[in-house]
Design a protein around this motif. Structure first.
Motif, PDB file in Angstrom:
ATOM      1  N   GLU A 150     -17.980 -35.126 -18.656  1.00 22.71           N
ATOM      2  CA  GLU A 150     -19.402 -35.365 -18.877  1.00 22.71           C
ATOM      3  C   GLU A 150     -19.983 -36.509 -18.059  1.00 22.71           C
ATOM      4  O   GLU A 150     -21.182 -36.542 -17.814  1.00 22.71           O
ATOM      5  CB  GLU A 150     -19.666 -35.605 -20.367  1.00 22.71           C
ATOM      6  N   ASN A 151     -19.175 -37.464 -17.616  1.00 21.94           N
ATOM      7  CA  ASN A 151     -19.730 -38.592 -16.857  1.00 21.94           C
ATOM      8  C   ASN A 151     -19.700 -38.370 -15.346  1.00 21.94           C
ATOM      9  O   ASN A 151     -20.081 -39.260 -14.583  1.00 21.94           O
ATOM     10  CB  ASN A 151     -18.965 -39.873 -17.190  1.00 21.94           C
ATOM     11  N   GLN A 152     -19.251 -37.209 -14.908  1.00 26.41           N
ATOM     12  CA  GLN A 152     -19.184 -36.949 -13.473  1.00 26.41           C
ATOM     13  C   GLN A 152     -20.571 -36.599 -12.934  1.00 26.41           C
ATOM     14  O   GLN A 152     -21.247 -35.726 -13.481  1.00 26.41           O
ATOM     15  CB  GLN A 152     -18.200 -35.819 -13.175  1.00 26.41           C
ATOM     16  N   PRO A 153     -21.004 -37.242 -11.843  1.00 25.55           N
ATOM     17  CA  PRO A 153     -22.345 -36.977 -11.283  1.00 25.55           C
ATOM     18  C   PRO A 153     -22.355 -35.735 -10.409  1.00 25.55           C
ATOM     19  O   PRO A 153     -22.616 -35.794  -9.210  1.00 25.55           O
ATOM     20  CB  PRO A 153     -22.620 -38.250 -10.475  1.00 25.55           C
ATOM     21  N   VAL A 154     -22.059 -34.593 -11.012  1.00 30.41           N
ATOM     22  CA  VAL A 154     -22.026 -33.325 -10.281  1.00 30.41           C
ATOM     23  C   VAL A 154     -23.110 -32.411 -10.820  1.00 30.41           C
ATOM     24  O   VAL A 154     -23.610 -32.588 -11.929  1.00 30.41           O
ATOM     25  CB  VAL A 154     -20.641 -32.657 -10.397  1.00 30.41           C
ATOM     26  N   LYS A 934     -10.003 -38.594  -6.974  1.00 28.55           N
ATOM     27  CA  LYS A 934     -11.136 -37.735  -7.308  1.00 28.55           C
ATOM     28  C   LYS A 934     -12.112 -38.417  -8.248  1.00 28.55           C
ATOM     29  O   LYS A 934     -13.331 -38.410  -8.011  1.00 28.55           O
ATOM     30  CB  LYS A 934     -10.621 -36.433  -7.928  1.00 28.55           C
ATOM     31  N   THR A 935     -11.620 -38.976  -9.335  1.00 30.74           N
ATOM     32  CA  THR A 935     -12.491 -39.672 -10.279  1.00 30.74           C
ATOM     33  C   THR A 935     -11.830 -40.960 -10.746  1.00 30.74           C
ATOM     34  O   THR A 935     -10.598 -41.052 -10.831  1.00 30.74           O
ATOM     35  CB  THR A 935     -12.821 -38.811 -11.522  1.00 30.74           C
ATOM     36  N   LEU A 959     -18.591 -47.403 -15.708  1.00 30.19           N
ATOM     37  CA  LEU A 959     -18.691 -47.395 -14.249  1.00 30.19           C
ATOM     38  C   LEU A 959     -17.825 -46.252 -13.742  1.00 30.19           C
ATOM     39  O   LEU A 959     -16.641 -46.169 -14.082  1.00 30.19           O
ATOM     40  CB  LEU A 959     -18.205 -48.725 -13.668  1.00 30.19           C
ATOM     41  N   HIS A 960     -18.424 -45.355 -12.951  1.00 31.99           N
ATOM     42  CA  HIS A 960     -17.716 -44.143 -12.536  1.00 31.99           C
ATOM     43  C   HIS A 960     -17.739 -44.003 -11.015  1.00 31.99           C
ATOM     44  O   HIS A 960     -18.767 -44.207 -10.380  1.00 31.99           O
ATOM     45  CB  HIS A 960     -18.353 -42.909 -13.159  1.00 31.99           C
ATOM     46  N   GLY A 961     -16.596 -43.656 -10.456  1.00 30.32           N
ATOM     47  CA  GLY A 961     -16.485 -43.380  -9.026  1.00 30.32           C
ATOM     48  C   GLY A 961     -16.009 -41.969  -8.790  1.00 30.32           C
ATOM     49  O   GLY A 961     -15.161 -41.448  -9.529  1.00 30.32           O
ATOM     50  N   GLN A 962     -16.539 -41.315  -7.748  1.00 30.87           N
ATOM     51  CA  GLN A 962     -16.197 -39.925  -7.425  1.00 30.87           C
ATOM     52  C   GLN A 962     -15.832 -39.834  -5.948  1.00 30.87           C
ATOM     53  O   GLN A 962     -16.555 -40.348  -5.089  1.00 30.87           O
ATOM     54  CB  GLN A 962     -17.397 -39.026  -7.724  1.00 30.87           C
ATOM     55  N   LEU A 986     -19.485 -35.757  -1.432  1.00 32.37           N
ATOM     56  CA  LEU A 986     -19.922 -37.112  -1.140  1.00 32.37           C
ATOM     57  C   LEU A 986     -19.131 -38.110  -1.983  1.00 32.37           C
ATOM     58  O   LEU A 986     -18.651 -37.795  -3.070  1.00 32.37           O
ATOM     59  CB  LEU A 986     -21.410 -37.270  -1.429  1.00 32.37           C
ATOM     60  N   ARG A 987     -19.028 -39.322  -1.460  1.00 35.07           N
ATOM     61  CA  ARG A 987     -18.457 -40.427  -2.233  1.00 35.07           C
ATOM     62  C   ARG A 987     -19.576 -41.064  -3.036  1.00 35.07           C
ATOM     63  O   ARG A 987     -20.618 -41.422  -2.490  1.00 35.07           O
ATOM     64  CB  ARG A 987     -17.818 -41.448  -1.303  1.00 35.07           C
TER      65      ARG A 987
END
Length: 997
Positions: A150-154, A934-935, A959-962, A986-987
């Motif tokens: 749910e927190n992934q910016p996709v 990946k995440t 704080l989330h990184g992709q 994208l990063r």
């Protein structure tokens, strides 16, 4: 007409039956006297249930001991029920130890449950028409939950599945939001690209997963129809893979089934808000030449070819500034795309009725040097109601989404811009218009021709479902699911004159594209469940009535008087290239399931389905599919428990069965005609074949599942073999027939085999610290087992028997010619030509293996988790040509020094031809395996004693990184797609807050 009346009678009978059920439920509700709920001796008891670290627990069952009623907790862990002062409450939830608490006159009781590792395998999973558990399942089902995605910016939920499931391969469609990703569940089964889509079921309603057509830069992958779903509203995603899990879906389950379940309402009232904001950038760059290096390479090409550079053949050396430098990668992809998401949901209800209302707003900007963006608004409703004695159940689900995408508009921003000479002139004038003068002086077009074109794609998606059930008597339940979906897509591309050279006398134009997809489905069912001593029986009998309609329209309007009028059809001088089509698809089926077990150790599951599809001729319209699945929980045998006390769970399971495939165009078995340009005429456009029938996919699987030390360590190992035969394709015909192809069954068989491994462990478990890790690993193999007569067919140069479908037939590379210094390949038959007879090398382009490693850490209120995705594969090194006008990669510097395997610098036709042969040989293939972070998510949950003081039930920061880091030796832009120069994911880095009131 008979089919119409038969279908109408069935629907009328069904509606009458459901109306009778509702009538019975009303009588039942009226006659019910639940006086035991609120007697004079009872009181309202409330409280909160939390986990080991104080987090609220959703769905915990709270019962009054020795009585027949209770409730469950909502998302904030709150419960509310009626009980006597002397009663005892029983708190239970899968994965936690049961807890009994005497009230002793209290009206408020807060409890904290402790995890029970041994019961974690009992999590309920969705198997489509029924629910099961990991322990009792006889089929292969993978699952991800809301917490993981749910927190992934996709934009699409498919993008959130990468690296998380064995046997599920998801490949990104590109960096632009809206692009359709490709999902393959246990490989490619069909020779047709469109025949490999899985079946999507969203809250019990089938959903058309075919990418939506577009005239934009996404035309090569299409628009993902799942974009309109709200990621924050998804409760879980299950993937059904083997025959036991998919055969109940019959002809729709050949390529696997994706079950998406959205969130439901809970007891009590609650408000949740989540906001995150971040930025996304291109994660990698090509190693291109700077201006001095580029000029040196170009000059060497003229020297080697003994050609004098002139203004016409070398404007970059004669006309253009030799010291100018433009980083075209930075110009094209150097911007930062801002990303934001805001979601809000409200839940409430009591023991009988619960609801959830939610909505979200998502935006993503552009990495292009232009003001483009993607916007999405979603809304969802879920309501549940039950009668007083829980005999009648009613559920309503609505998901609606609207998005607007203009990120795919300009024709000028493509990969060719990356390779412009670094000393090329400016593409824009000072006033912002395109620079035609400097490029025209060199006899060239401005590379950003079409820059001011815009393309706006708007889609709307409604998915609705009503479910009804009535318990006739204990164990026997009548139920039905009614679904309706509508997906509309409107696209307008505007092409103003200022996007093109004024000398070309181009008029203002607009391209219009519209498509609609509508479907309804009714699925009545009868369920029966009973136990006879150690024998347990579950049965299901149901039917499916489904209809899909689709509409497509496209045309070109041109000759607008001004740019402001573009898109107003009435202002256009003429409309051309018009195309309109309507199709209708009918699907009926009867399905059943019988599941039995003895002593909860020996399980047998039988499923069957008879399907009818309007895509086949009358003689081949129906087909039967079915499967058998069995499991033995050997870990519960007495001798195993005595011999291996550390073994907490052990299961052997297997399945075999068949599924089908009808993913072909409608009306293919009929002759098709189109109107001539002149009035009153028709000409044939499609050749009839009333005899083709279903593709059939036969699946076999064996698996071993084991758990040790109370499930502290567990693993699953699966071996599968799927064979898809009777392949449905558009069989190419000779030109003299007047048709390009005819729909037919080919005598070809495709086989997919593989191993899948899942490993889960909890290396450390303490009161305030927990470390959980998991691994999934897949080794897929694909092969064309047989194809009689392939040498005489049109597929002779596409496939090879005994090899995978995804192959490339290549020349054998033989090194550099010692005289010319150019690449050479082998002329197998020494005829002086290079054709498919010389392509003797078969290159498998499939992944050798892939998987993911997930780690979750929790320390007090802090949580930290990350996913590493890894892939073993080969790919092609990007653009190794040089010497012509246009930038090159660092390979050119090696050739400049006459080092390495690269050919002599030249711009002649012979050198270009040599490069073409080499590109289609074994030469450019290199290892393109990668590890990708990946995440990565870091979160902090504030303590309950703090949040309660400020009026919140829960508050967390994250704080989330992709796509943060990729480890690879591949030299291209994206190792995930090593056969293109395009950008992949994208990063991104986002930060947000979630609060609950």
């Amino acid at each position: 007409m008979k089919n119409f009346y038969r279908r109408a009678m069935l629907i009328i009978m069904f509606l009458l039956a459901m109306g009778f059920l509702v009538f019975l439920a009303m009588i039942q509700a009226k006659a019910a006297t639940p006086k035991f709920y609120k007697s004079a001796f009872q009181q309202e008891v409330t409280g909160q249930v939390t986990g080991p670290t104080g987090e609220p627990l959703l769905g915990v069952t709270v019962l009054v001991k020795n009585k027949q009623y209770g409730t469950t907790t909502n998302k904030e862990g709150i419960y509310k029920l009626q009980a006597a002062a002397s009663d005892t409450l029983v708190f239970s939830s899968i994965g936690f130890k049961k807890l009994e608490v005497p009230l002793q006159g209290r009206t408020s009781v807060d409890v904290q449950l402790q995890e029970d590792i041994a019961s974690l395998g009992e999590v309920e999973i969705n198997a489509g028409y029924y629910n099961t558990t990991k322990r009792e399942s006889t089929g292969s089902i993978s699952r991800v939950t809301a917490e993981e995605i749910e927190n992934q910016p996709v934009v699409s939920p498919l993008q959130a599945l990468q690296g998380r499931m064995p046997g599920v391969e998801v490949t990104s469609g590109g960096f632009q939001p809206g692009a359709a990703s490709t999902i393959r569940i246990r490989g490619i089964n069909s020779l047709r690209e469109e025949g490999n889509y899985p079946l999507y079921i969203i809250d019990g309603v089938p959903f058309n997963s075919t990418p939506v057509e577009t005239n934009s830069s996404l035309s090569y992958v299409g628009i993902d129809p799942l974009n309109n779903l709200d990621i924050n509203n998804i409760q879980s995603i299950e993937i059904l893979k083997d025959a036991d899990a998919t055969a109940i879906y019959g002809s729709r389950g050949a390529n696997g089934v994706v079950l998406i379940t959205t969130k439901k309402g809970t007891l009590g009232t609650g408000l949740q808000a989540k906001v995150y904001y971040g930025a996304a950038t291109v994660p990698g760059r090509l190693d291109l030449l700077n201006t001095p290096e580029y000029i040196q390479v170009r000059q060497r090409a003229f020297e080697n070819d003994s050609i004098q550079p002139t203004a016409s053949n070398a404007p970059d050396l004669i006309l253009w500034d030799q010291e100018n430098y433009t980083d075209w990668q930075d110009f094209l992809y150097g911007s930062t795309a801002e990303t934001s998401n805001t979601s809000l949901s409200f839940t409430g209800g009591d023991e009988r009725t619960s609801f959830r209302f939610g909505g979200s707003y998502f935006t993503q900007g552009s990495i292009y040097p232009a003001d483009y963006d993607y916007k999405k608004i979603t809304g969802n409703i879920h309501m549940n109601h039950s009668s007083s004695e829980n005999k009648f159940q009613l559920g309503v689900t609505l998901n609606y989404g609207v998005d607007s995408n203009d990120l795919v508009g300009s024709l000028g921003y493509d990969n060719s811009t990356l390779f412009l000479p670094p000393n090329a002139p400016e593409v824009f004038n000072e006033d912002g218009s395109l620079n035609w003068e400097d490029w025209g002086a060199a006899g060239l077009k401005n590379p950003l021709e079409g820059n001011f074109n815009t393309n706006n794609k708007e889609t709307k998606n409604l998915i609705s479902n009503v479910s009804l059930s009535y318990e006739v008597f204990p164990g026997l339940e009548l139920k039905s699911s009614l679904g309706y979906t509508i997906y509309t897509s409107d696209e307008l591309r505007k092409q103003p004159k200022r996007s093109y050279n004024p000398a070309d006398a181009i008029t203002h134009k607009s391209f219009h594209l519209r498509s609609d997809r509508k479907s309804w489905i009714i699925e009545p069912q009868i369920n029966y469940e009973n136990s006879f001593n150690k024998f347990h029986l579950k049965t299901l009998l149901g039917a499916t009535f489904q209809e899909n309609t689709s509409f497509h329209e496209s045309f070109l309007a041109e000759g607008y008087a001004s740019e402001a009028l573009i898109g107003n059809i009435g202002a256009a001088e003429k409309i051309t290239n018009g195309n309109r089509s309507n199709t209708e698809y009918h699907y009926d089926a009867v399905f059943s399931r019988v599941g039995v077990d003895w002593d909860q150790k020996y399980f047998l599951n039988l499923t069957g389905r008879r399907d009818g599809s309007s895509r086949f001729g009358p003689n081949n319209r129906f087909a039967n599919f079915g499967a058998v699945g069995a499991a033995w929980i050997f870990g519960d045998e007495g001798f195993m428990q005595k011999t291996f006390p550390f073994l907490s769970f052990g299961k052997l399971r297997g399945s075999y069965g068949s599924t089908g495939n009808d993913q072909i165009g409608d009306y293919g078995y009929l002759d098709a005609y189109e109107a001539t340009r002149g009035p009153g005429g028709l000409y044939p456009s499609g050749l009839a074949n009333p005899n083709y029938s279903w593709e059939v996919n036969k699946k076999l699987e064996f698996a071993l599942e084991m758990g040790f030390w109370n499930e502290r360590v567990s693993f699953s190992l699966s071996r599968y073999k799927n064979r898809s035969s009777n392949q449905l394709v558009g069989y190419p015909l000779p030109y003299l027939t007047g048709f390009t192809s005819v729909q037919a069954n080919l005598p070809a068989t495709v086989e997919n085999t593989g191993w899948e491994l899942s490993l889960h462990a909890i290396p450390m478990e303490q009161q305030k610290f927990r470390w959980e890790t998991s691994l999934n690993l897949s080794f897929p193999k694909n092969k064309l087992v047989s194809y009689p007569g392939i040498e005489e067919s049109s597929y002779a140069n596409t496939y090879r028997v005994g090899e995978p479908l995804n192959i490339e037939l290549l020349y054998e590379y033989t090194g550099l010619d010692p005289q010319t210094g150019f690449y050479t390949v082998r002329d197998v038959n020494d005829d002086g030509r290079y054709d498919y007879k010389d392509r003797i090398v078969i290159k498998d382009r499939n992944r050798q293996f892939y998987g993911g490693i997930i780690n979750n850490f929790r320390l007090g209120g802090f949580s930290f988790n990350f996913l590493w995705e890894f892939v073993k594969q080969e790919g092609i090194i990007p653009k190794f040509s040089y010497g012509n006008r246009g930038n090159a990669l660092g390979y050119a510097l090696s050739a400049l020094k006459e080092e390495g395997p690269f050919q002599r610098i030249s711009q002649t036709y012979a050198s270009q031809q040599a490069h073409t042969y080499a590109y289609n040989s074994t030469f450019p293939y290199r290892n393109s395996s990668y590890w990708r972070l990946k995440t990565l998510t870091l979160a902090y949950n504030f303590p309950q004693n703090f949040t309660s003081k400020i009026g919140m039930k829960n508050c967390s920061l994250f704080l989330h990184g992709q796509n943060l880091w990729t480890i690879t030796s591949y030299e291209g832009m994206d190792a995930e797609n090593p056969y293109s120069v395009g950008i992949g994911n994208l990063r991104s880095v986002t930060a947000g807050i979630e609060v609950n009131f």
